[in-house]
Design a protein around this motif. Sequence first.
Motif, mmCIF file in Angstrom:
data_model
loop_
_atom_site.group_PDB
_atom_site.id
_atom_site.type_symbol
_atom_site.label_atom_id
_atom_site.label_comp_id
_atom_site.label_asym_id
_atom_site.label_seq_id
_atom_site.Cartn_x
_atom_site.Cartn_y
_atom_site.Cartn_z
ATOM 1 N N ASP A 134 0.805 -1.228 0.000
ATOM 2 C CA ASP A 134 0.000 0.000 0.000
ATOM 3 C C ASP A 134 0.834 1.271 0.000
ATOM 4 N N LEU A 135 2.136 1.141 0.029
ATOM 5 C CA LEU A 135 3.017 2.315 0.059
ATOM 6 C C LEU A 135 3.877 2.348 -1.204
ATOM 7 N N CYS A 136 5.067 1.796 -1.139
ATOM 8 C CA CYS A 136 5.983 1.878 -2.282
ATOM 9 C C CYS A 136 5.454 1.157 -3.514
ATOM 10 N N VAL A 151 4.272 -9.678 -3.022
ATOM 11 C CA VAL A 151 4.165 -8.397 -2.307
ATOM 12 C C VAL A 151 3.502 -8.618 -0.947
ATOM 13 N N ASP A 152 3.696 -7.664 -0.048
ATOM 14 C CA ASP A 152 2.991 -7.686 1.240
ATOM 15 C C ASP A 152 3.192 -6.363 1.952
ATOM 16 N N THR A 153 2.432 -6.155 3.038
ATOM 17 C CA THR A 153 2.591 -4.976 3.873
ATOM 18 C C THR A 153 2.497 -5.375 5.335
ATOM 19 N N TYR A 154 2.484 -4.414 6.242
ATOM 20 C CA TYR A 154 2.702 -4.712 7.655
ATOM 21 C C TYR A 154 1.619 -4.163 8.584
ATOM 22 N N ASP A 155 1.580 -4.717 9.777
ATOM 23 C CA ASP A 155 0.868 -4.121 10.904
ATOM 24 C C ASP A 155 1.882 -3.310 11.700
ATOM 25 N N ALA A 156 1.576 -2.051 11.986
ATOM 26 C CA ALA A 156 2.537 -1.184 12.676
ATOM 27 C C ALA A 156 2.054 -0.804 14.063
ATOM 28 N N GLU A 157 2.932 -0.947 15.031
ATOM 29 C CA GLU A 157 2.616 -0.542 16.389
ATOM 30 C C GLU A 157 2.632 0.973 16.540
ATOM 31 N N PHE A 158 3.350 1.673 15.647
ATOM 32 C CA PHE A 158 3.510 3.120 15.796
ATOM 33 C C PHE A 158 2.434 3.917 15.059
ATOM 34 N N LYS A 218 -3.004 -1.149 9.466
ATOM 35 C CA LYS A 218 -3.348 -2.553 9.652
ATOM 36 C C LYS A 218 -3.209 -3.293 8.320
ATOM 37 N N ALA A 219 -2.442 -4.359 8.330
ATOM 38 C CA ALA A 219 -2.054 -5.029 7.094
ATOM 39 C C ALA A 219 -3.226 -5.554 6.287
ATOM 40 N N LYS A 220 -4.131 -6.262 6.937
ATOM 41 C CA LYS A 220 -5.236 -6.866 6.187
ATOM 42 C C LYS A 220 -6.043 -5.800 5.458
ATOM 43 N N LYS A 221 -6.348 -4.723 6.150
ATOM 44 C CA LYS A 221 -7.128 -3.636 5.557
ATOM 45 C C LYS A 221 -6.348 -2.956 4.441
ATOM 46 N N MET A 222 -5.062 -2.672 4.683
ATOM 47 C CA MET A 222 -4.259 -1.941 3.712
ATOM 48 C C MET A 222 -3.967 -2.773 2.464
ATOM 49 N N ASN A 223 -3.711 -4.062 2.646
ATOM 50 C CA ASN A 223 -3.517 -4.929 1.489
ATOM 51 C C ASN A 223 -4.748 -4.940 0.599
ATOM 52 N N LYS A 224 -5.899 -5.114 1.213
ATOM 53 C CA LYS A 224 -7.155 -5.173 0.462
ATOM 54 C C LYS A 224 -7.399 -3.863 -0.285
ATOM 55 N N PHE A 225 -7.232 -2.753 0.424
ATOM 56 C CA PHE A 225 -7.417 -1.444 -0.200
ATOM 57 C C PHE A 225 -6.470 -1.256 -1.373
ATOM 58 N N ALA A 226 -5.191 -1.573 -1.163
ATOM 59 C CA ALA A 226 -4.186 -1.326 -2.197
ATOM 60 C C ALA A 226 -4.430 -2.164 -3.437
ATOM 61 N N LEU A 227 -4.705 -3.447 -3.264
ATOM 62 C CA LEU A 227 -4.907 -4.329 -4.408
ATOM 63 C C LEU A 227 -6.168 -3.960 -5.182
ATOM 64 N N GLU A 228 -7.227 -3.603 -4.456
ATOM 65 C CA GLU A 228 -8.452 -3.169 -5.127
ATOM 66 C C GLU A 228 -8.240 -1.849 -5.872
ATOM 67 N N ASN A 229 -7.455 -0.964 -5.279
ATOM 68 C CA ASN A 229 -7.118 0.305 -5.927
ATOM 69 C C ASN A 229 -6.356 0.050 -7.227
#
Length: 211
Positions: free
Chosen positions: A144-146, A175-182, A186-197
């Motif tokens: 969802d980023l780079c 490809v993949d993304t992460y869950d960040a404590e900072f 949230k990975a599941k949400k961001m992956n879904k958003f990015a791939l659909e985008n």
Amino acid sequence: MLIMARLTCDEYFVMDYSELINPAIIVVDMVNGFIKEGKLSDPYIARTVQPIINLIANTNHVRQDLLFVTDCHQEGCLEFETFPVHCLEGTSESQVIDELKDYVTDTNVFKKNSINTFTAPGFSDWLNAIKAPADLVVTGCCTDLCILQLVLSLQSWINQNEKRNMRVIVPVNCVDTYDAEFSSHKAKKMNKFALENMEANGIKVISEFVK
């Protein structure tokens, strides 16, 4: 330490290697600083390494180019106002992981100081040198980023220049993304958003390549 969420590939179709057309493969940010050490490192991203190696190996006879892009920052760079300090130039964090170093040469690595590879010095010249028809296959992290910013920019470039015989392809198992404590990332949400985008913008998202 971050925890990398695993993507499921069953929502997408597979693609046979024989369907690829003069592929150019881009490997983004498969560096120590996102996998093995540092504040943004996440060992689970290593699940993408073998699929990327398989992709490289199975396209040797048809591939027109292979490019690695690495995060490489200076102390105090603007991006550190958004993300923790990572991948400083001259440190091991900014180096391609050992598992992929056999594919690195003196001329196939571009360094970037932002999320978007499209802004990296030399990338525009590299892209313009790709001979059409061609498939631009994008792999690495983070979805969802780079990855997202690069593939949207590539598709915009294709559209702007009427490159009807070029495609941008993203294999989900590479490809993949992460869950960040900072942050609230949230990975599941961001992956879904990015791939659909990506799909909504004309990018070909597949589960994996098969023979």
